[in-house]
Design a protein around this motif. Structure first.
Motif, mmCIF file in Angstrom:
data_model
loop_
_atom_site.group_PDB
_atom_site.id
_atom_site.type_symbol
_atom_site.label_atom_id
_atom_site.label_comp_id
_atom_site.label_asym_id
_atom_site.label_seq_id
_atom_site.Cartn_x
_atom_site.Cartn_y
_atom_site.Cartn_z
ATOM 1 N N LEU A 31 0.818 -1.540 0.199
ATOM 2 C CA LEU A 31 -0.064 0.476 0.046
ATOM 3 C C LEU A 31 0.874 1.019 -0.316
ATOM 4 O O LEU A 31 0.168 2.011 -0.561
ATOM 5 C CB LEU A 31 -1.038 -0.025 1.259
ATOM 6 C CG LEU A 31 -1.915 -1.229 0.834
ATOM 7 C CD1 LEU A 31 -3.185 -0.689 2.899
ATOM 8 C CD2 LEU A 31 -2.683 -0.553 -0.359
ATOM 9 N N GLU A 32 1.728 0.959 0.751
ATOM 10 C CA GLU A 32 2.766 2.084 0.972
ATOM 11 C C GLU A 32 3.234 2.482 -0.571
ATOM 12 O O GLU A 32 3.538 3.645 -0.903
ATOM 13 C CB GLU A 32 3.733 1.943 2.001
ATOM 14 C CG GLU A 32 3.599 2.408 2.787
ATOM 15 C CD GLU A 32 4.787 1.822 4.219
ATOM 16 O OE1 GLU A 32 4.510 1.794 5.788
ATOM 17 O OE2 GLU A 32 5.326 1.024 3.790
ATOM 18 N N CYS A 33 4.123 1.562 -1.095
ATOM 19 C CA CYS A 33 4.437 1.197 -2.630
ATOM 20 C C CYS A 33 3.503 2.179 -4.133
ATOM 21 O O CYS A 33 3.623 2.918 -4.445
ATOM 22 C CB CYS A 33 5.039 0.706 -2.531
ATOM 23 S SG CYS A 33 6.704 -0.312 -2.361
ATOM 24 N N CYS A 34 2.032 1.698 -3.636
ATOM 25 C CA CYS A 34 1.181 2.272 -4.135
ATOM 26 C C CYS A 34 0.856 3.715 -3.845
ATOM 27 O O CYS A 34 0.538 4.517 -4.867
ATOM 28 C CB CYS A 34 0.214 1.255 -3.952
ATOM 29 S SG CYS A 34 0.036 0.332 -4.852
ATOM 30 N N ALA A 35 0.574 3.775 -2.883
ATOM 31 C CA ALA A 35 1.118 5.602 -2.121
ATOM 32 C C ALA A 35 1.586 6.249 -2.886
ATOM 33 O O ALA A 35 1.031 7.043 -3.290
ATOM 34 C CB ALA A 35 0.509 5.703 -1.316
ATOM 35 N N GLU A 36 2.384 5.874 -3.370
ATOM 36 C CA GLU A 36 3.980 6.744 -3.781
ATOM 37 C C GLU A 36 3.590 6.768 -4.899
ATOM 38 O O GLU A 36 4.307 8.261 -5.426
ATOM 39 C CB GLU A 36 5.181 6.184 -3.364
ATOM 40 C CG GLU A 36 6.829 6.755 -2.600
ATOM 41 C CD GLU A 36 7.670 5.900 -2.698
ATOM 42 O OE1 GLU A 36 7.289 5.335 -1.608
ATOM 43 O OE2 GLU A 36 8.573 5.058 -3.574
ATOM 44 N N GLN A 37 3.413 5.995 -5.349
ATOM 45 C CA GLN A 37 3.155 6.439 -7.515
ATOM 46 C C GLN A 37 2.531 6.490 -7.429
ATOM 47 O O GLN A 37 2.226 7.699 -8.428
ATOM 48 C CB GLN A 37 3.628 4.625 -7.822
ATOM 49 C CG GLN A 37 5.185 3.778 -7.631
ATOM 50 C CD GLN A 37 5.129 2.745 -8.357
ATOM 51 O OE1 GLN A 37 4.462 2.699 -9.430
ATOM 52 N NE2 GLN A 37 6.418 2.361 -8.411
ATOM 53 N N GLY A 38 0.988 6.095 -6.691
ATOM 54 C CA GLY A 38 -0.276 6.552 -7.540
ATOM 55 C C GLY A 38 -0.895 6.308 -8.858
ATOM 56 O O GLY A 38 -0.479 5.234 -9.072
ATOM 57 N N GLY A 39 -2.190 6.547 -9.048
ATOM 58 C CA GLY A 39 -2.520 6.051 -10.152
ATOM 59 C C GLY A 39 -2.875 4.974 -10.455
ATOM 60 O O GLY A 39 -3.629 4.280 -11.649
ATOM 61 N N LYS A 40 -2.900 3.287 -9.443
ATOM 62 C CA LYS A 40 -2.679 2.516 -9.543
ATOM 63 C C LYS A 40 -4.207 2.255 -8.841
ATOM 64 O O LYS A 40 -5.156 2.308 -8.182
ATOM 65 C CB LYS A 40 -2.663 1.522 -8.092
ATOM 66 C CG LYS A 40 -1.050 1.757 -7.826
ATOM 67 C CD LYS A 40 -0.229 1.411 -9.340
ATOM 68 C CE LYS A 40 1.285 1.680 -9.270
ATOM 69 N NZ LYS A 40 1.888 1.637 -10.683
ATOM 70 N N ILE A 41 -4.548 0.764 -9.847
ATOM 71 C CA ILE A 41 -6.213 0.195 -9.266
ATOM 72 C C ILE A 41 -6.048 -1.929 -8.956
ATOM 73 O O ILE A 41 -4.983 -2.400 -9.207
ATOM 74 C CB ILE A 41 -7.556 0.550 -10.535
ATOM 75 C CG1 ILE A 41 -7.203 1.131 -11.006
ATOM 76 C CG2 ILE A 41 -8.476 -0.454 -10.522
ATOM 77 C CD1 ILE A 41 -7.649 1.516 -11.971
ATOM 78 N N LEU A 42 -6.603 -1.888 -7.501
ATOM 79 C CA LEU A 42 -5.686 -2.459 -6.624
ATOM 80 C C LEU A 42 -7.181 -3.184 -6.566
ATOM 81 O O LEU A 42 -8.540 -3.076 -5.716
ATOM 82 C CB LEU A 42 -5.461 -2.818 -5.597
ATOM 83 C CG LEU A 42 -4.077 -1.530 -5.390
ATOM 84 C CD1 LEU A 42 -4.774 -0.101 -5.588
ATOM 85 C CD2 LEU A 42 -3.534 -1.602 -3.910
ATOM 86 N N SER A 43 -7.168 -5.097 -6.596
ATOM 87 C CA SER A 43 -7.931 -5.600 -6.464
ATOM 88 C C SER A 43 -7.752 -6.687 -5.282
ATOM 89 O O SER A 43 -6.690 -7.240 -5.356
ATOM 90 C CB SER A 43 -7.865 -6.656 -7.642
ATOM 91 O OG SER A 43 -8.816 -7.864 -7.551
ATOM 92 N N ILE A 44 -8.723 -6.373 -4.535
ATOM 93 C CA ILE A 44 -7.940 -6.961 -2.276
ATOM 94 C C ILE A 44 -9.192 -7.480 -2.394
ATOM 95 O O ILE A 44 -9.880 -8.254 -2.155
ATOM 96 C CB ILE A 44 -8.573 -5.668 -1.517
ATOM 97 C CG1 ILE A 44 -6.944 -4.558 -2.931
ATOM 98 C CG2 ILE A 44 -7.741 -6.251 0.018
ATOM 99 C CD1 ILE A 44 -6.833 -3.717 -1.681
#
Ligand code: MN
Length: 257
Positions: A121-134
């Motif tokens: 989540l931290e990595c996604c937050a840093e890069q932004g623009g992600k769509i996550l299937s959780i």
């Protein structure tokens, strides 16, 4: 009412937003079938080692997209692959399957799962623009808490797949801005009905989670996702065409916002 012109593109393609194409006997065949049937398919993966092959085989397709994953049920033996997952993250907008699984079989790794998921989540937050299937089995509250703390849902989007939390947890997820990908099994339980009825119509997507669900005694494939549309229509007392059209609009909104 006049009918639409012949060559108008269909405004309600089917959507399978969580399917493990690489767990079928032949990945290429599974991809070809979904693409030919024009089913918008998110092909989730369970280990970052699978990423490259999925990405290569799906390059340039219109309907099938790969997602970069590290499944919570595999964290106990694959947490060391987190570094590889991090390295590949910049190559994609789609992340999955990731999350937490605190069911009895996987609870022993809950500490590591939490650590790995939090880092993702931290990595996604840093890069932004992600769509996550959780994935959030027996861990809906924990997943939501980590999302609230570590991921901006303004620059990232979350789709809770096969959500089995309770009505309160669903409400919390809705407030947070989550989408939900619904499979046919969720439309067949009392608890599923209760939750589905509380979800906003504009947050719903469909999925098969194939090959982990079955249709007619065999593993479900993206072409079978109409069953989820049908089940959802029954639960929500809406027309199938209306549900299918709404899901497609929701996907468009998710991808363009
Ligand atoms: Mn899955």
């Amino acid at each position: 009412m006049s009918s639409p012109p012949r060559n108008e593109p269909p405004n309600r393609s089917l959507v399978d937003f969580h399917c493990h194409l690489d767990l079928y006997p032949d990945l290429q065949t599974a991809i070809d079938e979904a693409e030919a049937a024009r089913v918008y398919t998110l092909a989730v993966t369970t280990t970052p080692l699978a990423w490259e092959r999925n990405q290569d085989l799906m390059a340039g397709l219109k309907f099938v997209r790969p997602a970069l994953g590290l499944h919570p049920q595999l964290v106990h033996e694959r947490s060391r692959e987190l570094g590889l997952w991090e390295k590949k993250l910049a190559e994609t907008r789609y992340v999955g399957e990731v999350g937490l699984d605190f069911s009895p079989t996987h609870q022993a790794s809950s500490f590591d799962q939490r650590k790995v998921f939090r880092r993702m989540l931290e990595c996604c937050a840093e890069q932004g623009g992600k769509i996550l299937s959780i994935h959030s089995v027996r861990a809906a509250s924990d997943v939501l808490e980590l999302l609230e703390t570590h991921l901006s849902l303004e620059s990232n989007k979350v789709v809770l797949h096969w959500f089995t939390g309770n009505v309160q947890e669903a409400k919390r997820a809705v407030e947070l801005g989550c989408f939900f990908s619904v499979n046919v099994n969720m439309t067949r339980t009392q608890k599923g009905h209760a939750v589905l009825k509380t979800l906003p119509f504009d947050r719903l997507l469909t999925e098969t989670d194939g090959p982990f669900t079955s249709i007619g005694g065999r593993p479900a494939r993206p072409v079978d996702v109409g069953e989820a549309v049908c089940g959802l229509a029954q639960v929500l007392r809406r027309k199938e065409e209306e549900v299918q059209s709404r899901v497609w609009q929701n996907l468009k909104g998710l991808l363009t916002s």
